[in-house]
Write a protein that holds these residues in place. Structure first.
Motif, PDB file in Angstrom:
ATOM      1  N   SER A 140       0.860  -1.127  -0.205  1.00 27.84           N
ATOM      2  CA  SER A 140      -0.035  -0.002   0.165  1.00 27.84           C
ATOM      3  C   SER A 140       0.789   1.161   0.006  1.00 27.84           C
ATOM      4  N   ARG A 141       0.459   2.260  -0.928  1.00 27.40           N
ATOM      5  CA  ARG A 141       1.449   3.464  -1.026  1.00 27.40           C
ATOM      6  C   ARG A 141       1.270   4.542   0.362  1.00 27.40           C
ATOM      7  N   TYR A 142       2.450   5.015   0.709  1.00 30.64           N
ATOM      8  CA  TYR A 142       2.180   5.780   1.794  1.00 30.64           C
ATOM      9  C   TYR A 142       1.780   7.357   1.248  1.00 30.64           C
ATOM     10  N   LEU A 143       2.037   7.407   0.004  1.00 29.72           N
ATOM     11  CA  LEU A 143       1.854   8.942  -0.444  1.00 29.72           C
ATOM     12  C   LEU A 143       1.022   8.624  -1.939  1.00 29.72           C
ATOM     13  N   GLY A 144       0.286   9.939  -2.131  1.00 29.06           N
ATOM     14  CA  GLY A 144      -0.280   9.957  -3.145  1.00 29.06           C
ATOM     15  C   GLY A 144      -1.481  11.015  -3.256  1.00 29.06           C
ATOM     16  N   PHE A 145      -1.850  11.609  -4.656  1.00 29.30           N
ATOM     17  CA  PHE A 145      -2.799  12.570  -4.680  1.00 29.30           C
ATOM     18  C   PHE A 145      -4.003  11.895  -4.901  1.00 29.30           C
TER      19      PHE A 145
END
Length: 411
Positions: A140-145
């Motif tokens: 799962s991504r920690y960052l994102g828009f």
């Protein structure tokens, strides 16, 4: 003995329509408080959503020259002409999905050649870290828009629906430039009877649902969406387990699907046949099945609008024959030829940088993640997340990304 001074930089974006920032002024203040020996240089920009003076007031150094920076943060791909030798850059490179099959289908800056970007990064012995691959042990991504992509993408899609219904469209999101005002506008609207199908279960889909729940469009189960003749506007959200199925009729397992996507096929058609509007908000890997194929469109007689937020050209949604822009977000295609038409046919919204329409809100949320989930692991001991996201170093691809050697050799 005092710690040496560390200097990081924020580069101005190469993309002409990109006004987001990886860190906002309040993050500068937080970081300098937490790391007293940290200098932060912000390259001046007239188009960034936060002014140079706002950064300066929080302790940033405004300077065109980033040569003293050990790490340079951006948002989108950086023009190869400004990349400096032997530096560490961290931005969305949109390269890790690339292979021979996706040669011409990469999203990102129009006109920016991903092959040339990678070649330049290797030649200049740049350490390239990609935000998209900074992930936890469950991938799962920690960052994102993503949340704001979903919010703006849903707003734009609903606005397109208003146009088709010959109703007065709302002000464009980038002109409002406020999440609160955007939601307030939607709350005062009455949408007529229509069925909206949403695919996805990540940040993007959650952003879409967050917006839909502020309207008079009510959520229903997939069973009701399929079978009932409803007399009010509704939406249905299909999670991954709902729109793909094992080729071997095995019980769905998300981790297995992530590892072996080619062993699955789409089962979304039965829901799409009942939809007036389709909002694509799911993550797609080139090895995964497409949501539907070109031939399937012949059976989707009710479908009038496709809002492709994921915006993979020639990807899981075949109607996305190109990406659109913030200024011109919509286009139409002929259902039979899949060629673009003037103002008739299937209506498509496929903007590929949707969060840029709410740049201050989306930059603030994204930067929160950098402050808490990235910088501590760059400055201190890495738990593997930074190494996992490092694509190149010392003129070579890291082992995990060696497959990109084949891509840059393609013609």
């Amino acid at each position: 003995m005092s710690k040496p001074i560390e200097t990081i930089g924020i580069i101005k974006e190469s993309r002409p329509d990109e006004n987001r920032a990886p860190l906002v002024p309040e993050h500068i203040e937080k970081l300098k408080s937490k790391y007293p020996n940290l200098n932060i240089i912000v390259q001046p920009s007239k188009k960034r959503c936060f002014s140079d003076d706002e950064y300066k007031s929080k302790g940033a150094i405004i300077n065109e020259d980033l040569s003293d920076c050990s790490i340079i943060f951006g948002v989108k791909e950086i023009d190869t002409g400004v990349l400096m030798n032997n530096k560490t850059y961290i931005f969305f490179s949109h390269t890790y999905k690339l292979n021979k099959e996706t040669l011409n289908n990469a999203q990102g800056t129009p006109g920016m050649d991903k092959k040339e970007l990678l070649k330049s990064v290797l030649e200049k012995k740049i350490k390239l870290i990609d935000y998209e691959n900074i992930r936890d042990k469950n991938s799962s991504r920690y960052l994102g828009f993503g949340r704001f992509a979903g919010i703006v993408g849903c707003y734009n899609t609903l606005n397109l629906c208003l146009e088709l219904f010959n109703k007065q469209p709302l002000a464009r999101a980038h002109r409002i430039n406020s999440y609160e005002r955007l939601i307030s506008n939607l709350k005062n609207l009455y949408f007529p009877n229509m069925k909206v199908l949403v695919t996805g279960d990540g940040r993007v889909a959650k952003g879409v649902i967050e917006v839909l729940k502020q309207t008079n469009i009510k959520e229903v189960s997939k069973e009701k969406f399929q079978n009932d003749n409803l007399d009010n506007p509704v939406f249905c959200n299909l999670e991954t387990k709902d729109y793909v199925v094992s080729n071997l009729n095995k019980e769905f397992d998300l981790n297995h699907f992530i590892k072996y996507p080619k062993e699955y096929k789409s089962c979304a058609l039965q829901y799409l046949e009942r939809a007036d509007v389709f909002i694509s908000a799911h993550y797609w890997d080139p090895a995964s099945p497409k949501i539907f194929n070109q031939d399937d469109l012949k059976n989707l007689n009710d479908l009038k609008v496709v809002g492709d937020i994921t915006c993979d050209v020639d990807g899981s949604v075949p109607t996305t024959i190109r990406s659109s822009t913030i200024d011109k977000p919509n286009f139409y295609i002929d259902r039979n030829t899949f060629k673009e038409t003037v103002d008739e046919g299937l209506a498509i919204m496929a903007v590929d940088n949707l969060p840029s329409e709410l740049p201050r809100d989306s930059s603030r949320e994204f930067g929160d993640g950098i402050v808490s989930e990235v910088i501590p692991y760059i400055f201190n001991e890495d738990d593997g997340r930074i190494l996992n996201a490092t694509i190149t170093q010392n003129g070579s691809f890291l082992e995990k990304y060696n497959y990109l050697n084949d891509y840059i050799k393609t013609t």
